[in-house]
Design an enzyme around this catalytic site. Structure first.
Site, mmCIF file in Angstrom:
data_model
loop_
_atom_site.group_PDB
_atom_site.id
_atom_site.type_symbol
_atom_site.label_atom_id
_atom_site.label_comp_id
_atom_site.label_asym_id
_atom_site.label_seq_id
_atom_site.Cartn_x
_atom_site.Cartn_y
_atom_site.Cartn_z
ATOM 1 N N CYS A 33 45.673 43.258 25.464
ATOM 2 C CA CYS A 33 46.352 44.117 24.487
ATOM 3 C C CYS A 33 47.272 45.110 25.192
ATOM 4 O O CYS A 33 46.996 45.560 26.306
ATOM 5 C CB CYS A 33 45.308 44.861 23.659
ATOM 6 S SG CYS A 33 46.016 45.996 22.451
ATOM 7 N N CYS A 56 37.131 17.895 50.425
ATOM 8 C CA CYS A 56 37.788 17.215 49.315
ATOM 9 C C CYS A 56 37.933 15.730 49.633
ATOM 10 O O CYS A 56 38.370 15.360 50.737
ATOM 11 C CB CYS A 56 39.165 17.834 49.059
ATOM 12 S SG CYS A 56 40.097 17.024 47.745
ATOM 13 N N CYS A 78 30.830 35.176 54.289
ATOM 14 C CA CYS A 78 32.168 35.299 53.690
ATOM 15 C C CYS A 78 32.743 36.709 53.841
ATOM 16 O O CYS A 78 33.914 36.880 54.196
ATOM 17 C CB CYS A 78 32.122 34.924 52.207
ATOM 18 S SG CYS A 78 31.615 33.218 51.895
ATOM 19 N N HIS A 104 33.084 28.786 57.835
ATOM 20 C CA HIS A 104 32.955 29.821 58.859
ATOM 21 C C HIS A 104 31.526 30.083 59.311
ATOM 22 O O HIS A 104 31.230 31.164 59.820
ATOM 23 C CB HIS A 104 33.561 31.116 58.329
ATOM 24 C CG HIS A 104 33.146 31.425 56.920
ATOM 25 N ND1 HIS A 104 31.876 31.835 56.588
ATOM 26 C CD2 HIS A 104 33.836 31.328 55.744
ATOM 27 C CE1 HIS A 104 31.805 32.011 55.269
ATOM 28 N NE2 HIS A 104 32.978 31.705 54.732
ATOM 29 N N CYS A 153 38.722 22.337 77.774
ATOM 30 C CA CYS A 153 37.631 22.793 78.627
ATOM 31 C C CYS A 153 38.004 24.088 79.348
ATOM 32 O O CYS A 153 39.129 24.246 79.825
ATOM 33 C CB CYS A 153 37.285 21.702 79.633
ATOM 34 S SG CYS A 153 35.894 22.116 80.705
ATOM 35 N N CYS A 169 55.115 44.883 17.288
ATOM 36 C CA CYS A 169 56.014 43.904 16.675
ATOM 37 C C CYS A 169 56.016 42.596 17.468
ATOM 38 O O CYS A 169 55.674 42.561 18.652
ATOM 39 C CB CYS A 169 57.433 44.468 16.571
ATOM 40 S SG CYS A 169 58.291 44.647 18.149
ATOM 41 N N CYS A 211 41.262 44.542 17.782
ATOM 42 C CA CYS A 211 41.274 46.002 17.926
ATOM 43 C C CYS A 211 42.184 46.688 16.916
ATOM 44 O O CYS A 211 42.165 47.911 16.775
ATOM 45 C CB CYS A 211 41.697 46.380 19.336
ATOM 46 S SG CYS A 211 43.311 45.683 19.802
ATOM 47 N N CYS A 244 56.083 49.803 15.280
ATOM 48 C CA CYS A 244 55.556 49.237 16.532
ATOM 49 C C CYS A 244 55.278 50.369 17.500
ATOM 50 O O CYS A 244 56.146 51.217 17.747
ATOM 51 C CB CYS A 244 56.563 48.258 17.123
ATOM 52 S SG CYS A 244 56.121 47.666 18.782
#
Length: 432
Positions: free
Chosen positions: A120, A186, A207, A202, A247, A98, A93, A76
């Site tokens: 990986c 939503c 953004c 906004h 106000c 192990c 790859c 390993c």
């Protein structure tokens, strides 16, 4: 709006398109879809031109130059222990580790909230692990359930037409035909947000700009703390006063002082009919580039505080006007109970309070837009329209808080003017 079940079914339908590449498993097909934001037409085009390169770009296959040599020693590469061949696992790859190291690797990442990002363990290898590789390595059902949730989150967030609702514990998924910065709400929790960045809506600020502004506000919060106080001194008698409504038109009517002035600039309110533009516009120092760095730093802080104070003031006005809205609802309820009309008769008062919140919300987000805007004719036009909108909002706020003193026609006319100002500004300065 889509429930999680509906969304999963829709994604599985897309995965049926895996027929275009029969040798690819569903788990790998999902990673390909995620890498290309679920844009099937683009994936099909890339597959036709170079199928192998498609899988490389999706990080599910290595480039030919990065295939690892399979060593016969069966050790390993993480724990450096010699293990039986059947206990060595690898991705495409061929980097072998192990089973125990793979289990620890996947467990730690899933506990940290990683979904499709599990990759990986080899240095400089970016290959992603398909879900059918990860699931058998997770030691408990609880961890597997978490991994399913994180995968679903990543699948939705990578889809160009989908967004998870940011509402607390809300399971809904929002779907749009044209993905862009736009206001969505939503249907389950009523959360309103920007589809593109999932922050509070906004407009007219984009953004990227609102992200910069909010970061700056957070970084400079201590500097700006002193202007967050609720009190100021009356410009006529110097008595400490507090704003108790949304106000900005202040009226001091007791024996020691009789003054009408603007909460923001403390100037005489009578002049605001013609000079409101001056109150909302920051006056740049044209000679600041020729002065010392210290002077430039002071000027930069002065400019920021000018815009921050107005941003914060409108935010507080929104909170106070929400209380006004509640009082209006209670007043309507009382009138209906006393047979002084029906809900429909008094609906215009509710509509006025809702429109006031809508307009002031837009006005609040004009200040980050102006802060980052470059000087020039377009900024002057923007500041003029901003000032016009602000003036009409303050007139509407004044009338909403004193609705009993104004007839319905007068209030509805002011509503129409304020909304037209708001729409004009967004039409001219918001990229739709």
């Amino acid at each position: 709006m889509l429930s999680q079940h509906t969304c999963i079914c829709s994604m599985l339908l897309l995965l049926s398109l895996g027929k275009w590449y029969p040798s690819v498993s569903h788990a790998v097909a999902k990673l390909v879809l995620v890498s290309f934001h679920w844009q099937i037409s683009e994936i099909l085009e890339r597959h036709k031109s170079n199928a192998a390169q498609l899988l490389v770009e999706a990080r599910v296959q290595p480039t030919s130059s990065k295939h690892a040599m399979v060593h016969s020693s069966h050790h390993c590469a993480v724990c450096m222990q010699f293990v039986r061949k059947e206990n060595l696992l690898s991705l495409a790859c061929q980097h072998q580790f192990c089973r125990s190291c793979w289990e620890q690797h996947c467990t730690v990442l899933v506990k940290d909230g990683v979904g499709v990002g599990v990759s990986c363990m080899a240095q400089d290898c970016l290959l992603r692990t398909p879900e059918d590789f990860v699931f058998p390595l997770l030691p408990s059902e609880e961890l597997k359930d978490k991994y399913r949730r994180y995968l679903f989150r990543d699948y939705v967030e990578s889809h160009y037409q989908l967004q998870l609702c940011p509402g607390a514990d809300c399971p809904m998924v929002i779907q749009v035909q044209e993905p862009k910065a736009r206001r969505v709400q939503c249907s389950r929790c009523n959360e309103v947000f920007c589809f593109k960045c999932r922050q509070m809506y906004h407009a007219p600020t984009d953004c990227a700009t609102i992200r910069k502004w909010l970061t700056k506000c957070a970084d400079d919060s201590e500097t700006a703390n002193y202007i967050s106080a609720h009190t100021k001194d009356c410009p006529k008698c110097n008595i400490c006063i507090e704003k108790n409504g949304g106000c900005n038109h202040m009226v001091m009517g007791f024996s020691l002082s009789s003054a009408d002035f603007c909460w923001m600039c403390l100037g005489d309110w009578k002049t605001h009919g013609s000079e409101y533009y001056e109150c909302s516009r920051y006056k740049e120092n044209p000679d600041i580039v020729n002065q010392s760095q210290q002077a430039q730093a002071r000027e930069a802080l002065k400019k920021y505080l000018f815009y921050f104070e107005r941003w914060e003031n409108h935010n507080k006005s929104l909170q106070l006007e929400a209380q006004t809205y509640q009082r209006i609802q209670e007043k309507i309820q009382e009138r209906v109970m006393n047979n002084l009309g029906t809900w429909i008769d008094w609906q215009y008062l509710q509509n006025a309070a809702k429109l006031l919140a809508k307009c002031r919300y837009t006005l609040q987000y004009t200040y980050p837009y102006a802060y980052y805007m470059e000087s020039g004719p377009r900024k002057k036009l923007f500041e003029y329209q901003q000032a016009q909108l602000e003036a009409e909002i303050e007139n509407l706020s004044w009338k909403v808080e004193r609705a009993d003193s104004y007839d319905r026609g007068d209030l509805e006319n002011q509503m129409h003017i304020a909304e037209q100002r708001r729409r004009t500004l967004l039409k001219d300065f918001h990229d739709t």
